[in-house]
Design an enzyme around this catalytic site. Structure first.
Site, short mmCIF file in Angstrom:
data_model
loop_
_atom_site.label_atom_id
_atom_site.label_comp_id
_atom_site.label_asym_id
_atom_site.label_seq_id
_atom_site.Cartn_x
_atom_site.Cartn_y
_atom_site.Cartn_z
N THR A 186 0.84 -1.19 0.00
CA THR A 186 0.00 0.00 0.00
C THR A 186 0.87 1.25 0.00
O THR A 186 1.87 1.29 0.72
CB THR A 186 -0.87 -0.02 1.27
OG1 THR A 186 -1.75 -1.14 1.17
CG2 THR A 186 -1.67 1.25 1.42
N ARG A 218 -13.78 -7.96 -0.06
CA ARG A 218 -12.89 -7.87 1.11
C ARG A 218 -12.29 -6.45 1.21
O ARG A 218 -11.80 -5.90 0.23
CB ARG A 218 -11.77 -8.90 1.00
CG ARG A 218 -10.76 -8.89 2.16
CD ARG A 218 -9.53 -8.09 1.81
NE ARG A 218 -8.52 -8.12 2.88
CZ ARG A 218 -7.49 -7.27 2.93
NH1 ARG A 218 -7.33 -6.36 2.00
NH2 ARG A 218 -6.64 -7.34 3.91
C1 SD4 Z 1 -4.62 -4.49 2.97
N1 SD4 Z 1 -2.98 -3.19 4.13
O1 SD4 Z 1 -5.49 -4.44 2.09
C2 SD4 Z 1 -3.43 -3.60 2.81
C3 SD4 Z 1 -2.38 -4.30 2.00
C4 SD4 Z 1 -0.99 -3.84 2.17
O2 SD4 Z 1 1.24 -4.23 1.93
O3 SD4 Z 1 -0.69 -2.85 2.77
N2 SD4 Z 1 -0.03 -4.57 1.70
O4 SD4 Z 1 -4.69 -5.24 3.93
#
Ligand code: SD4
Length: 308
Positions: free
Chosen positions: A151, A179
């Protein structure tokens, strides 16, 4: 007008975006604009397979995106989740802060809103990613982070003393349709309060939400810890709690920016991030958990770092 400005962002992929955000802040730009500019640089780049264009799809092959934004002066926030077919979740999320109600929209409701407001539409599934999904779909796997799906989070302080936080992601690869992770959830994936600072989280959302991690770290900062102590303590305490109660804790990392411009990071893995302020040009760093602390080192040769 105060003089200090600063910006921090997650992962190596945010290097260019961080430089663009820093440039804007250096010219007297607002922290909210800097956050959006930095994140859009990542959203638009198909080489980053975790955010926006070229993002990784869910089980059914659809790229559904999450984004969130918070203004630290007003505590107003906006967020979208499970949105498909638009160029910039961060821009749509930011526009929602104007509302007194209906600040967090998902799926069709978010898409209807974005269309009505004239936000740019885009099919975010690239040919490369469609081919990859066709090969890998249906594989029996535990959903984890950091396999090329990270992210982007930005936290910024501008020279007027306002902090802002923003995030954008395609979430976990091969997630169930519908989700939603921590990223668009205010307090978990991001938080900003100009009296304290701003924070953003990345990692396995189901773990991060158990500790409302961004808010929790900011409260530690408010109670007198330094930015670095607050960030590493928040991640360590949640990691330890989850290990104690469930036997394990999945990956999570956090960026934190204090209202005075100092930064902190916490992680239970290896975590690259970028920081710039009015005295330092954008620099890539690597943070690693080390006992109860987090070691932070500048990365001199960015090409040697393979993580996103
Ligand atoms: C999630 N936190 O959808 C996000 C994914 C993420 O590194 O940060 N991946 O759970």
């Amino acid at each position: 007008m105060k003089n200090r400005w600063a910006v921090i962002s997650t992962w190596k992929m945010s290097q260019n975006g961080c430089a663009a955000a820093a440039e804007l802040l250096g010219q007297g730009g607002r922290s909210g604009d800097a956050v959006v500019r930095g994140i859009q640089d990542v959203e638009d780049n198909p080489d980053f397979h975790s955010v926006g264009f070229g993002g990784l799809p869910d089980e059914e092959g659809n790229v559904s995106l999450d984004g969130g934004f918070m203004d630290g002066d007003t505590l107003r926030f906006g967020a979208v989740a499970s949105i498909q077919g638009f160029r910039s979740p961060i821009l749509i999320a930011r526009s929602l802060i104007q509302n007194d109600r209906n600040n967090f929209l998902c799926a069709k409701g978010a898409e209807d809103y974005a269309r009505m407001m004239g936000f740019e539409e885009r099919n975010n599934l690239t040919e490369e990613i469609r081919e990859r999904w066709k090969k890998e779909r249906g594989r029996d796997q535990k959903l984890t982070a950091y396999d090329g799906h990270d992210t982007v989070c930005f936290a910024a302080l501008d020279c007027y003393g306002t902090v802002s936080a923003g995030v954008s992601t395609s979430g976990l690869y091969l997630k169930k349709p519908g989700r939603i992770g921590d990223s668009p959830v205010v307090g978990s994936g991001f938080y900003a309060d100009s009296r304290i600072g701003a924070a953003g989280a990345t990692g396995v959302g189901e773990e991060i939400m158990k500790g409302v991690l961004s808010y929790q770290a900011l409260q530690m900062l408010r109670c007198g810890k330094s930015a670095q102590e607050a960030a590493e303590t928040a991640v360590k305490e949640l990691t330890d709690t989850l290990v104690k109660r469930n036997g394990h804790a999945d990956a999570m990392s956090l960026i934190l920016l204090s209202k005075d411009g100092s930064f902190g990071v916490g992680t239970n893995i290896r975590f690259p991030f970028v920081f710039a302020d009015d005295h330092h040009s954008p620099q890539l760093y690597l943070a690693q958990a080390h006992g109860s602390h987090c070691m932070v080192e500048p990365v001199m040769d960015a090409d040697e770092l393979t993580e996103d």
